[in-house]
Scaffold this active site. Structure first.
Site, PDB file in Angstrom:
ATOM      1  N   SER A 211      34.638  39.850  42.472  1.00  0.00           N
ATOM      2  CA  SER A 211      34.886  40.945  41.536  1.00  0.00           C
ATOM      3  C   SER A 211      33.762  41.034  40.498  1.00  0.00           C
ATOM      4  O   SER A 211      32.607  41.237  40.880  1.00  0.00           O
ATOM      5  CB  SER A 211      36.257  40.758  40.876  1.00  0.00           C
ATOM      6  OG  SER A 211      36.679  41.929  40.230  1.00  0.00           O
ATOM      7  N   ASP A 298      42.314  46.819  48.797  1.00  0.00           N
ATOM      8  CA  ASP A 298      41.931  46.426  47.441  1.00  0.00           C
ATOM      9  C   ASP A 298      42.206  47.593  46.495  1.00  0.00           C
ATOM     10  O   ASP A 298      41.636  48.675  46.651  1.00  0.00           O
ATOM     11  CB  ASP A 298      40.446  46.062  47.418  1.00  0.00           C
ATOM     12  CG  ASP A 298      40.016  45.381  46.120  1.00  0.00           C
ATOM     13  OD1 ASP A 298      40.568  45.725  45.056  1.00  0.00           O
ATOM     14  OD2 ASP A 298      39.119  44.517  46.163  1.00  0.00           O
ATOM     15  N   HIS A 335      43.068  42.471  46.218  1.00  0.00           N
ATOM     16  CA  HIS A 335      41.833  42.200  45.466  1.00  0.00           C
ATOM     17  C   HIS A 335      41.484  40.715  45.374  1.00  0.00           C
ATOM     18  O   HIS A 335      40.329  40.377  45.148  1.00  0.00           O
ATOM     19  CB  HIS A 335      41.966  42.788  44.053  1.00  0.00           C
ATOM     20  CG  HIS A 335      40.715  42.682  43.232  1.00  0.00           C
ATOM     21  ND1 HIS A 335      39.524  43.275  43.594  1.00  0.00           N
ATOM     22  CD2 HIS A 335      40.456  42.022  42.058  1.00  0.00           C
ATOM     23  CE1 HIS A 335      38.603  43.015  42.683  1.00  0.00           C
ATOM     24  NE2 HIS A 335      39.133  42.251  41.757  1.00  0.00           N
TER      25      HIS A 335
END
Length: 355
Positions: A211, A298, A335
């Site tokens: 991320s 995601d 995610h």
């Protein structure tokens, strides 16, 4: 003359008139009060919604707080100095990346060395970096510390797969000192990479970013390459093209998509605070082998960004050095749950053996 009973003289009429205010008026008051409270709440929330963009534009440093979320120190009851509470054969130690900046780091050795690691100090762990097992430097996303559960679960998976894992909290995160900035967190990651590389005796050292950490990973890899010491490999989990695009698609950002001047108040303000994290531009320049992992469900960073980065990479270097793994939505990895992939270790080793 017979006296009339008072209760019969229009008795029911006056009683109803006398009693009715006692029943109906409180109901009206309660109803009116409830509506007034609801209106007040709507007005207050509306005022906050309108004021936030102007406040952020006036004080660009506030957007950094939203990007890094380093003030969120979770989980609350984990002693970062004692990683054994959550992950085995792991030692905690600290490095000083620059004057006034002390970084908290966990080093997890391969599970195959778990027995040998029992009771050993940090010096033993440091020497273990030269034991012919690859090393992964894990650069986590925003918010929380190196003890967040999905990060710990990934450490365990990588350890069982035969990797050393060094997970750091950037400056301002966890028990690390200082305040985060793009330049600062990138410098912290470069320092740790060079520290590990000096002790690994030729073992591959990989940068793994998740991320927000993907931007830190490519920033660090690009600077290492410019110094003539390119990263042995870069692994990006749930990467974005750049922080501006990530902000536009983030669930919090979507709350303000309809707000007039959304780009001006939010996206352009990130640049004013020197927050760019240009994965797309960095990847054009990188020569290090690249592995991209992205779940198609995601909800924070759309997988289309991972696909776009893969296309950029393929067009800027030898395609054989680039690999994209997409996880179908029915797996539910979203995610931060790619560590649940039962074939993750195989994917990593196939990638490393091919470079």
């Amino acid at each position: 003359m017979k006296r009339r009973d008072p209760s019969q003289k229009g008795g029911s009429g006056p009683q109803v008139k006398a009693d009715s205010p006692k029943i109906s008026k409180p109901k009206l008051r309660r109803s009116s009060s409830g509506l007034s409270y609801l209106k007040s709440c709507v007005i207050i929330l509306g005022a906050i919604y309108i004021c936030v963009p102007f406040i952020i534009r006036l004080f660009p440093a506030l957007v950094g707080k939203l990007v890094y979320l380093n003030m969120v120190k979770v989980p609350l009851f984990v002693d970062l100095k004692n990683p054994a509470e959550v992950v085995n054969h792991t030692v905690n130690f600290y490095l000083t990346s620059e004057e006034g900046i002390t970084l908290g780091i966990w080093h997890t050795v391969p599970a195959s060395r778990g027995e040998a690691a029992k009771g050993k100090d940090q010096r033993w762990y440091e020497r273990a970096l030269s034991d012919d097992n690859p090393v992964i430097i894990y650069l986590h996303g925003n918010g929380g510390t190196r003890a967040v559960d999905h990060r710990v679960q990934l450490m365990k998976v990588l350890s069982r797969a035969g990797f050393h894992v060094l997970s750091l909290d950037y400056r301002g995160f966890g028990d690390s000192t200082g305040h985060p900035s793009e330049e600062g967190v990138t410098a912290d990651s470069i320092y740790l990479y060079e520290w590990v590389k000096a002790r690994s005796r030729g073992n591959p050292v990989c940068l793994w970013g998740h991320s927000l950490g993907t931007g830190i990973a490519t920033n660090a890899a690009r600077k290492l390459q410019e110094r003539g010491n390119p990263a042995d490999a870069v692994i990006l989990e749930a990467p974005y093209t750049n922080i501006r695009d990530a902000g536009a698609f983030h669930p919090i950002g979507k709350i303000y998509h309809i707000f007039p001047g959304f780009e001006y108040f939010f996206l352009e303000t990130m640049a004013l605070d020197n927050i760019v994290f240009p994965n797309d531009e960095n990847i054009k320049m990188l020569k290090s082998p690249l592995l991209i992992l992205h779940a198609e469900d995601d909800h924070v960073v759309p997988s289309s960004m991972g696909k776009e980065l893969h296309e950029i990479a393929v067009n800027s270097r030898r395609p054989r050095d680039v690999k994209l793994v997409l996880y179908p939505p029915e797996l539910g990895y979203k995610h931060k749950y790619i560590y649940k992939d039962p074939h993750l270790a195989e994917t990593l080793w196939n990638f490393l053996n091919s470079i």
